[in-house]
Motif scaffolding. Sequence first.
Motif, mmCIF file in Angstrom:
data_model
loop_
_atom_site.group_PDB
_atom_site.id
_atom_site.type_symbol
_atom_site.label_atom_id
_atom_site.label_comp_id
_atom_site.label_asym_id
_atom_site.label_seq_id
_atom_site.Cartn_x
_atom_site.Cartn_y
_atom_site.Cartn_z
ATOM 1 N N VAL A 159 -2.089 -9.902 -10.783
ATOM 2 C CA VAL A 159 -2.127 -10.254 -9.365
ATOM 3 C C VAL A 159 -1.206 -11.436 -9.117
ATOM 4 O O VAL A 159 -0.663 -11.599 -8.015
ATOM 5 N N ARG A 163 0.879 -12.680 -6.015
ATOM 6 C CA ARG A 163 0.353 -13.859 -5.332
ATOM 7 C C ARG A 163 0.492 -15.069 -6.242
ATOM 8 O O ARG A 163 0.603 -14.926 -7.445
ATOM 9 N N SER A 165 -0.965 -18.999 -7.548
ATOM 10 C CA SER A 165 -2.106 -19.900 -7.681
ATOM 11 C C SER A 165 -1.590 -21.249 -8.165
ATOM 12 O O SER A 165 -0.598 -21.312 -8.897
ATOM 13 N N GLY A 202 -6.441 -8.338 -11.611
ATOM 14 C CA GLY A 202 -6.945 -9.684 -11.397
ATOM 15 C C GLY A 202 -7.422 -10.235 -12.731
ATOM 16 O O GLY A 202 -6.878 -9.912 -13.780
ATOM 17 N N LEU A 233 -12.782 -15.734 -8.700
ATOM 18 C CA LEU A 233 -13.110 -14.557 -7.897
ATOM 19 C C LEU A 233 -13.223 -14.854 -6.410
ATOM 20 O O LEU A 233 -13.640 -13.983 -5.641
ATOM 21 N N GLU A 235 -11.045 -14.985 -4.095
ATOM 22 C CA GLU A 235 -10.200 -14.154 -3.242
ATOM 23 C C GLU A 235 -10.510 -12.665 -3.359
ATOM 24 O O GLU A 235 -9.957 -11.860 -2.614
ATOM 25 N N SER A 236 -11.365 -12.287 -4.303
ATOM 26 C CA SER A 236 -11.639 -10.869 -4.550
ATOM 27 C C SER A 236 -12.791 -10.370 -3.692
ATOM 28 O O SER A 236 -13.813 -11.047 -3.552
ATOM 29 N N LYS A 239 -16.697 -8.804 -6.619
ATOM 30 C CA LYS A 239 -16.955 -10.048 -7.341
ATOM 31 C C LYS A 239 -17.335 -9.790 -8.801
ATOM 32 O O LYS A 239 -18.454 -10.034 -9.237
ATOM 33 N N ASP A 270 -7.188 -5.567 -8.521
ATOM 34 C CA ASP A 270 -7.605 -6.954 -8.380
ATOM 35 C C ASP A 270 -8.834 -7.142 -7.495
ATOM 36 O O ASP A 270 -9.099 -8.243 -7.014
ATOM 37 N N TRP A 273 -8.052 -8.698 -3.974
ATOM 38 C CA TRP A 273 -7.428 -10.032 -3.862
ATOM 39 C C TRP A 273 -6.127 -9.953 -3.062
ATOM 40 O O TRP A 273 -5.908 -10.698 -2.094
ATOM 41 N N SER A 274 -5.221 -9.041 -3.445
ATOM 42 C CA SER A 274 -3.900 -8.979 -2.810
ATOM 43 C C SER A 274 -3.940 -8.293 -1.448
ATOM 44 O O SER A 274 -2.913 -8.216 -0.765
ATOM 45 N N ARG A 276 -5.500 -9.562 0.998
ATOM 46 C CA ARG A 276 -5.617 -10.655 1.978
ATOM 47 C C ARG A 276 -4.249 -11.067 2.499
ATOM 48 O O ARG A 276 -3.278 -11.060 1.787
#
Length: 276
Positions: A159, A163, A165, A202, A233, A235-236, A239, A270, A273-274, A276
């Motif tokens: 991920v 994205r 971090s 993820g 987690l 952003e996921s 969970k 992921d 997550w992605s 968003r």
Amino acid sequence: MAAVQENDDDGGTRPGASAPPGAGPLAGAGPLAGRRAIVTGGASGIGAACVRELAAQGAFVVVVDRDAEGAGVLAKEVDGEVWAVDLLETGELEDLALEADILVNNAGIQVLSPIEEFDPADFRRIHTLMLEVPFLLMRAVLPSMYRKKFGRIINVSSVHGLRASAFKAAYVSAKHGLEGLSKVAALEGGPHGVTSNCVNPGYVRTPLVENQVADQARVHGISEGEVLERIMLTESAVKRLVEPSEVASLVGWLASEQAGMVTGASYAMDGGWSAR
């Protein structure tokens, strides 16, 4: 600053490397029967799951890892072959010619640190292992794939190839570079029957992630128990951690005949997550 690792390198003493794999035997029954696969970082985690998945589908698998003993145990389990090598010794890879139908670039390491404190040596080491090495291995296998008019290059990205971090400058930039390299290979390989794709999980339940929990707790000043919920987690939508077998199942499909029109793609796994 602390490094955590999975599969190929931990910055420790280098064991003796074996010779690059030869043509070797081919496996029997299954949809990948007659195919030869090379999996880097294959002794544990995602790599080991990919080795088992590809072997279960009939491929003959070369397990590539610094951990010669661990790779040997797994290779024996799947009737495969071991290539014990320190991939950071890139000079040994520059003139290789490898026979393979499937290449899974999986070996990876992680270092967490703010940019202003990031050790340049760690930055270079991560980029070498996670971007330069995939390039060198692609370069080594593509001539054989082109001759056979068939090839599957599968890059275990993240991920973090899609994205960013905080505190992961080297890892995120290396994975973004791998995404671009994979797309170039897709464009060049298409006329020759060779596909190139990325798999973007993820956080996966592997030694790499388990080691990151303590690192994340230190960097963010929270307890280890809070790391999964508040950081890993957050952003996921789903969970939980990704299981290595789930990543391997996607790798197995991308290696198949049915995935012949899938190339230049990045497959997110992921938990949303992605999205968003």
